[in-house]
Design a protein around this motif. Structure first.
Motif, PDB file in Angstrom:
ATOM      1  N   LYS A 177       1.797   3.306   1.551  1.00  0.00           N
ATOM      2  CA  LYS A 177       2.227   3.874   2.823  1.00  0.00           C
ATOM      3  C   LYS A 177       3.233   4.999   2.604  1.00  0.00           C
ATOM      4  O   LYS A 177       4.084   4.923   1.729  1.00  0.00           O
ATOM      5  CB  LYS A 177       2.828   2.793   3.720  1.00  0.00           C
ATOM      6  CG  LYS A 177       1.798   1.788   4.220  1.00  0.00           C
ATOM      7  CD  LYS A 177       2.396   0.887   5.279  1.00  0.00           C
ATOM      8  CE  LYS A 177       1.352  -0.034   5.894  1.00  0.00           C
ATOM      9  NZ  LYS A 177       1.899  -0.862   6.985  1.00  0.00           N
ATOM     10  N   TYR A 222      -4.349  -0.131  21.361  1.00  0.00           N
ATOM     11  CA  TYR A 222      -3.311  -0.912  20.685  1.00  0.00           C
ATOM     12  C   TYR A 222      -2.241  -1.440  21.646  1.00  0.00           C
ATOM     13  O   TYR A 222      -1.412  -2.250  21.267  1.00  0.00           O
ATOM     14  CB  TYR A 222      -2.674  -0.117  19.540  1.00  0.00           C
ATOM     15  CG  TYR A 222      -2.036   1.200  19.909  1.00  0.00           C
ATOM     16  CD1 TYR A 222      -0.773   1.259  20.488  1.00  0.00           C
ATOM     17  CD2 TYR A 222      -2.686   2.399  19.645  1.00  0.00           C
ATOM     18  CE1 TYR A 222      -0.187   2.468  20.816  1.00  0.00           C
ATOM     19  CE2 TYR A 222      -2.104   3.620  19.963  1.00  0.00           C
ATOM     20  CZ  TYR A 222      -0.856   3.644  20.541  1.00  0.00           C
ATOM     21  OH  TYR A 222      -0.272   4.849  20.861  1.00  0.00           O
ATOM     22  N   LYS A 280       4.101  -0.030  15.741  1.00  0.00           N
ATOM     23  CA  LYS A 280       3.163  -0.856  14.977  1.00  0.00           C
ATOM     24  C   LYS A 280       1.884  -0.069  14.693  1.00  0.00           C
ATOM     25  O   LYS A 280       1.339  -0.112  13.569  1.00  0.00           O
ATOM     26  CB  LYS A 280       2.835  -2.140  15.752  1.00  0.00           C
ATOM     27  CG  LYS A 280       1.893  -3.079  15.017  1.00  0.00           C
ATOM     28  CD  LYS A 280       1.645  -4.340  15.844  1.00  0.00           C
ATOM     29  CE  LYS A 280       0.681  -5.284  15.118  1.00  0.00           C
ATOM     30  NZ  LYS A 280       0.420  -6.517  15.927  1.00  0.00           N
ATOM     31  N   HIS A 281       1.405   0.660  15.699  1.00  0.00           N
ATOM     32  CA  HIS A 281       0.210   1.482  15.526  1.00  0.00           C
ATOM     33  C   HIS A 281       0.438   2.559  14.477  1.00  0.00           C
ATOM     34  O   HIS A 281      -0.423   2.795  13.614  1.00  0.00           O
ATOM     35  CB  HIS A 281      -0.174   2.124  16.860  1.00  0.00           C
ATOM     36  CG  HIS A 281      -1.155   3.239  16.730  1.00  0.00           C
ATOM     37  ND1 HIS A 281      -2.478   3.048  16.399  1.00  0.00           N
ATOM     38  CD2 HIS A 281      -0.988   4.603  16.842  1.00  0.00           C
ATOM     39  CE1 HIS A 281      -3.092   4.202  16.338  1.00  0.00           C
ATOM     40  NE2 HIS A 281      -2.221   5.164  16.588  1.00  0.00           N
ATOM     41  N   SER A 296       0.183   1.193  11.176  1.00  0.00           N
ATOM     42  CA  SER A 296      -1.193   0.804  10.840  1.00  0.00           C
ATOM     43  C   SER A 296      -2.022   1.985  10.356  1.00  0.00           C
ATOM     44  O   SER A 296      -3.076   1.805   9.748  1.00  0.00           O
ATOM     45  CB  SER A 296      -1.876   0.157  12.051  1.00  0.00           C
ATOM     46  OG  SER A 296      -2.242   1.138  13.014  1.00  0.00           O
ATOM     47  N   THR A 297      -1.557   3.202  10.621  1.00  0.00           N
ATOM     48  CA  THR A 297      -2.297   4.394  10.208  1.00  0.00           C
ATOM     49  C   THR A 297      -1.866   4.897   8.829  1.00  0.00           C
ATOM     50  O   THR A 297      -2.300   5.970   8.401  1.00  0.00           O
ATOM     51  CB  THR A 297      -2.135   5.526  11.231  1.00  0.00           C
ATOM     52  OG1 THR A 297      -0.754   5.930  11.294  1.00  0.00           O
ATOM     53  CG2 THR A 297      -2.610   5.085  12.609  1.00  0.00           C
ATOM     54  N   TYR A 357       9.289  -3.042  13.421  1.00  0.00           N
ATOM     55  CA  TYR A 357       8.440  -1.984  12.878  1.00  0.00           C
ATOM     56  C   TYR A 357       9.258  -0.719  12.554  1.00  0.00           C
ATOM     57  O   TYR A 357       8.850   0.401  12.863  1.00  0.00           O
ATOM     58  CB  TYR A 357       7.268  -1.682  13.810  1.00  0.00           C
ATOM     59  CG  TYR A 357       6.384  -2.877  13.995  1.00  0.00           C
ATOM     60  CD1 TYR A 357       5.481  -3.266  13.000  1.00  0.00           C
ATOM     61  CD2 TYR A 357       6.498  -3.674  15.135  1.00  0.00           C
ATOM     62  CE1 TYR A 357       4.701  -4.400  13.151  1.00  0.00           C
ATOM     63  CE2 TYR A 357       5.715  -4.816  15.287  1.00  0.00           C
ATOM     64  CZ  TYR A 357       4.830  -5.180  14.286  1.00  0.00           C
ATOM     65  OH  TYR A 357       4.069  -6.313  14.445  1.00  0.00           O
TER      66      TYR A 357
END
Length: 267
Positions: free
Chosen positions: A102, A205, A228-229, A232-233, A252
């Motif tokens: 990440k 989402y 959070k989204h 997630s990317t 997050y």
């Protein structure tokens, strides 16, 4: 929900009065005396203190400004200095989660985190109105919050991605994006980097609290779900910046940075 200074002050006064008048069981004179609470802060004096804090002055066009040598500006500088150290460490040593591929990122609120709304607050006597606020946002003339464009440039120079996450509506996106660019935010401002509150077509989402038929997300749920989204990317949020506790709650983000704002409260 946004509460202006006047509304918040009135609500506090009502809460204090209610506590004094409606205790559990029958109230007596002794009970009332025992529950006596200090008088809330005088709102006229509070406005004066806020003016002093911001170093309030009007420019030649009558626009209310905050002084760059005000206590407000100095508080911002202290927070930003700490954030830059944290960003430098995250970039140098690898953010939490970077081992999993990440990339580091920061997330910034817009209103009074990235763009200063002090002129609106002063001009309306700290009283929020949806129509006047919408017109103000769409003028796209707000100055940057002191030091925040420089913070964004610093983060980008360290290889940290920058996102904006605002409670402004999707209809206010153009005004916000135009204003951010005018205020000196030299970073990507497309729909993948600026997240607004889209109540008519909420993203999947946020499906736990929003549908096209009904929006039920609180500020915390909206911002938590969006962070959070973002993670997630493929990003790890090393810092989240906001002027309200509700901007930052919910996780997050490795670190959170609360910027000062004594003029209104968002639940």
């Amino acid at each position: 929900m946004r509460k202006s200074l006047r509304v918040a002050g009135f609500a506090t006064a009502c809460a204090v009065a209610g506590a004094a008048l409606y205790g559990t069981g029958a109230a007596t004179a002794d009970d009332a005396a025992a529950r006596h609470t200090a008088e809330p802060h005088n709102i006229g004096l509070l406005v004066g203190e806020i003016d002093d804090y911001y170093g309030a002055y009007q420019d030649a066009d009558g626009v209310w400004r905050s002084s760059p040598d005000s206590p407000y500006a100095k508080d911002l500088a202290r927070i930003q200095a700490k954030a830059k150290k944290d960003i430098r460490k995250a970039a140098a040593h690898g953010a939490k989660g970077a081992r999993h591929g990440k990339e580091p990122a920061i997330v910034l609120d817009v209103d009074d985190t990235s763009l200063l709304s002090f002129d609106y607050e002063k001009s309306t006597n700290y009283t929020y109105n949806g129509a006047t606020w919408d017109a103000y946002v769409k003028e796209a003339k707000r100055p940057a919050v002191f030091g925040m464009p420089e913070l964004v440039s610093y983060a980008k120079g360290k290889g940290v991605e920058v996102f904006f996450l605002t409670g402004l509506s999707e209809a206010q996106r153009e005004g916000a994006v135009t204003n951010l660019a005018r205020a000196g935010y030299d970073t990507q401002l497309d729909t993948k980097h600026v997240f607004t509150k889209n109540k008519t077509a909420p993203p999947a989402y946020l499906g736990h609290c929003a549908t096209p038929a009904k929006w039920e997300c609180t500020t915390v749920q909206f911002k938590e779900g969006t962070r959070k989204h973002i993670e997630s990317t493929g990003y790890n949020i090393v810092g989240s910046f906001g002027d309200q506790v509700s901007d930052l709650a919910g996780g997050y983000a490795d670190k959170t940075y609360k910027l000062p704002n004594p003029t209104y409260f968002v639940e």
